[in-house]
Design a protein around this motif. Structure first.
Motif, PDB file in Angstrom:
ATOM      1  N   ASP A   1      -7.962  -9.182  -8.073  1.00 18.58           N
ATOM      2  CA  ASP A   1      -7.817 -10.123  -7.055  1.00 18.58           C
ATOM      3  C   ASP A   1      -8.031  -9.803  -5.671  1.00 18.58           C
ATOM      4  N   ARG A   2      -8.118 -10.891  -5.223  1.00 15.24           N
ATOM      5  CA  ARG A   2      -8.984 -11.019  -3.812  1.00 15.24           C
ATOM      6  C   ARG A   2      -6.725 -11.320  -2.761  1.00 15.24           C
ATOM      7  N   TRP A   3      -6.817  -9.730  -1.956  1.00 22.41           N
ATOM      8  CA  TRP A   3      -5.197  -9.717  -2.205  1.00 22.41           C
ATOM      9  C   TRP A   3      -5.468  -8.265  -0.827  1.00 22.41           C
ATOM     10  N   CYS A   4      -4.760  -9.171   0.031  1.00 22.65           N
ATOM     11  CA  CYS A   4      -4.132  -7.810   1.179  1.00 22.65           C
ATOM     12  C   CYS A   4      -2.778  -6.739   1.244  1.00 22.65           C
ATOM     13  N   LEU A   5      -3.145  -5.684   1.233  1.00 21.07           N
ATOM     14  CA  LEU A   5      -1.363  -5.316   1.632  1.00 21.07           C
ATOM     15  C   LEU A   5      -1.193  -4.714   2.865  1.00 21.07           C
ATOM     16  N   GLY A   6      -0.081  -5.528   3.058  1.00 16.44           N
ATOM     17  CA  GLY A   6       0.217  -4.672   4.840  1.00 16.44           C
ATOM     18  C   GLY A   6       0.033  -5.487   5.450  1.00 16.44           C
ATOM     19  N   PRO A   7      -0.302  -5.419   7.114  1.00 15.93           N
ATOM     20  CA  PRO A   7       0.480  -3.935   7.830  1.00 15.93           C
ATOM     21  C   PRO A   7       1.837  -4.183   7.531  1.00 15.93           C
ATOM     22  N   PHE A   8       2.117  -3.259   7.686  1.00 14.93           N
ATOM     23  CA  PHE A   8       3.955  -3.472   7.540  1.00 14.93           C
ATOM     24  C   PHE A   8       5.288  -2.365   8.527  1.00 14.93           C
ATOM     25  N   ARG A   9       5.864  -2.767   9.102  1.00 21.70           N
ATOM     26  CA  ARG A   9       6.870  -1.608  10.160  1.00 21.70           C
ATOM     27  C   ARG A   9       6.849  -0.573   9.529  1.00 21.70           C
ATOM     28  N   ASP A  10       7.384  -0.101   8.305  1.00 23.73           N
ATOM     29  CA  ASP A  10       7.563   0.913   7.763  1.00 23.73           C
ATOM     30  C   ASP A  10       6.224   1.255   6.941  1.00 23.73           C
ATOM     31  N   ASP A  11       6.152   2.959   6.108  1.00 28.93           N
ATOM     32  CA  ASP A  11       5.664   3.217   5.355  1.00 28.93           C
ATOM     33  C   ASP A  11       5.903   2.819   4.020  1.00 28.93           C
ATOM     34  N   ARG A  12       5.190   2.090   3.661  1.00 29.95           N
ATOM     35  CA  ARG A  12       4.899   1.462   2.035  1.00 29.95           C
ATOM     36  C   ARG A  12       4.673   2.485   1.057  1.00 29.95           C
ATOM     37  N   PRO A  13       5.326   2.161   0.000  1.00 33.52           N
ATOM     38  CA  PRO A  13       4.022   2.550  -1.230  1.00 33.52           C
ATOM     39  C   PRO A  13       3.288   1.796  -1.699  1.00 33.52           C
ATOM     40  N   VAL A  14       1.574   2.331  -2.230  1.00 27.60           N
ATOM     41  CA  VAL A  14       1.000   1.558  -3.018  1.00 27.60           C
ATOM     42  C   VAL A  14       1.303   1.687  -4.517  1.00 27.60           C
TER      43      VAL A  14
ATOM     44  N   GLN B   1       1.558  21.507 -10.181  1.00 25.12           N
ATOM     45  CA  GLN B   1       2.500  22.131 -11.783  1.00 25.12           C
ATOM     46  C   GLN B   1       3.060  20.834 -12.410  1.00 25.12           C
ATOM     47  N   ALA B   2       3.093  21.172 -13.617  1.00 30.07           N
ATOM     48  CA  ALA B   2       4.024  20.212 -14.354  1.00 30.07           C
ATOM     49  C   ALA B   2       5.536  19.349 -13.990  1.00 30.07           C
ATOM     50  N   GLY B   3       4.943  18.544 -13.783  1.00 26.67           N
ATOM     51  CA  GLY B   3       6.231  17.536 -13.099  1.00 26.67           C
ATOM     52  C   GLY B   3       5.742  17.456 -12.425  1.00 26.67           C
ATOM     53  N   ASP B   4       4.760  17.446 -11.046  1.00 26.42           N
ATOM     54  CA  ASP B   4       4.451  17.166 -10.174  1.00 26.42           C
ATOM     55  C   ASP B   4       4.164  15.804  -9.838  1.00 26.42           C
ATOM     56  N   GLN B   5       4.864  14.908  -8.739  1.00 28.52           N
ATOM     57  CA  GLN B   5       4.098  13.937  -8.469  1.00 28.52           C
ATOM     58  C   GLN B   5       3.372  13.252  -7.467  1.00 28.52           C
ATOM     59  N   VAL B   6       2.121  12.608  -7.877  1.00 29.88           N
ATOM     60  CA  VAL B   6       0.595  12.055  -7.484  1.00 29.88           C
ATOM     61  C   VAL B   6       1.462  11.009  -6.489  1.00 29.88           C
ATOM     62  N   SER B   7       1.787  10.536  -5.568  1.00 28.69           N
ATOM     63  CA  SER B   7       1.215   9.050  -4.966  1.00 28.69           C
ATOM     64  C   SER B   7       0.665   8.646  -3.452  1.00 28.69           C
ATOM     65  N   VAL B   8       0.836   7.316  -3.376  1.00 27.12           N
ATOM     66  CA  VAL B   8      -0.282   6.822  -1.813  1.00 27.12           C
ATOM     67  C   VAL B   8       0.991   5.838  -1.455  1.00 27.12           C
ATOM     68  N   VAL B   9       0.962   6.394   0.023  1.00 29.18           N
ATOM     69  CA  VAL B   9       1.688   5.500   0.651  1.00 29.18           C
ATOM     70  C   VAL B   9       0.596   4.868   1.421  1.00 29.18           C
TER      71      VAL B   9
ATOM     72  N   PRO C   1       0.678   3.448   5.391  1.00 27.39           N
ATOM     73  CA  PRO C   1       1.464   4.297   6.471  1.00 27.39           C
ATOM     74  C   PRO C   1       1.664   3.037   7.590  1.00 27.39           C
ATOM     75  N   VAL C   2       2.805   3.078   8.404  1.00 22.99           N
ATOM     76  CA  VAL C   2       2.803   1.995   9.277  1.00 22.99           C
ATOM     77  C   VAL C   2       1.876   0.971  10.114  1.00 22.99           C
ATOM     78  N   GLY C   3       0.976   0.277  10.685  1.00 27.71           N
ATOM     79  CA  GLY C   3       0.418  -0.633  11.430  1.00 27.71           C
ATOM     80  C   GLY C   3      -1.006  -0.504   9.912  1.00 27.71           C
ATOM     81  N   CYS C   4      -1.061   0.204   8.630  1.00 27.35           N
ATOM     82  CA  CYS C   4      -2.307  -0.025   7.726  1.00 27.35           C
ATOM     83  C   CYS C   4      -2.332  -1.191   7.154  1.00 27.35           C
ATOM     84  N   PHE C   5      -3.898  -1.178   6.449  1.00 24.62           N
ATOM     85  CA  PHE C   5      -3.412  -2.561   5.548  1.00 24.62           C
ATOM     86  C   PHE C   5      -5.164  -2.094   4.566  1.00 24.62           C
ATOM     87  N   LEU C   6      -4.940  -2.291   3.716  1.00 22.57           N
ATOM     88  CA  LEU C   6      -6.148  -2.675   2.239  1.00 22.57           C
ATOM     89  C   LEU C   6      -5.870  -4.048   1.720  1.00 22.57           C
TER      90      LEU C   6
END
Length: 186
Positions: A57-70, A152-160, A162-167
């Motif tokens: 959908d048409r949608w924006c995420l952020g900006p926030f005052r703390d880091d947030r998982p995407v 390595q097997a079990g590693d976790q990949v994520s996106v955060v 950051p403060v002040g950013c938005f998507l």
């Protein structure tokens, strides 16, 4: 007549030897075929690829005052089920070299408005890359990073985020995260 020198007897012995050799060869081929099929099944079982977008959908995420998982909600493919659409985390199923690609996009709404399109690509909570485009020169900005990385097997990949950013995203899927196993090392 000596049976050991009889032409028919010699021919029969040769046929038995050939039959024995053929049966051994056939058994060896069958074993090798089974090994190859088992290896192929292991490769098929460990295939891993995912590609996700922020939203449909048409949608924006952020900006926030703390880091947030995407959390990317639109799943194009999740081969091997390593990506969790609830948490936004990809867990590697096996050790190997992976290709990861992250694209971020943001729309400030109008030229001259503050614009911070950025994100942090993390592995086990440690930043490995961070596409960023921060300026006020135009209305839209984006950044992309593509990398090959040993995981390595079990590693976790994520996106955060950051403060002040938005998507910002829309049905064109301008914010994406993609990863796949190039080759296994285990």
């Amino acid at each position: 007549m000596d049976q050991s020198s009889c032409g028919c007897c010699l021919m029969q012995k040769q046929m038995w030897k050939m039959e024995e050799y053929f049966n051994m060869s056939l058994n060896e081929l069958q074993k090798n075929l089974q090994k190859a099929e088992n290896k192929l099944n292991q490769v098929r079982a460990s295939r891993s690829a995912f590609s996700v977008a922020l939203t449909n959908d048409r949608w924006c995420l952020g900006p926030f005052r703390d880091d947030r998982p995407v959390v990317y909600k639109h799943v194009f493919i999740n081969l091997g089920e390593g990506y969790n659409a609830t948490t936004g985390v990809f867990t590697t199923p096996r050790s190997g070299v992976y290709s990861l690609a992250l694209t971020v996009y943001s729309d400030s709404g109008a030229p001259g408005n503050s614009l911070d399109a950025c994100a942090s690509l993390k592995v086990n909570g440690r930043q490995v890359a961070g596409p960023t485009d921060r300026n006020m020169q135009d209305q839209e900005d984006s950044g992309t990073v593509v990398l090959a990385i040993q995981l390595q097997a079990g590693d976790q990949v994520s996106v955060v985020l950051p403060v002040g950013c938005f998507l910002c995203d829309n049905p064109s899927h301008l914010n994406t995260l993609t990863g796949f196993l190039l080759y296994a090392t285990d």
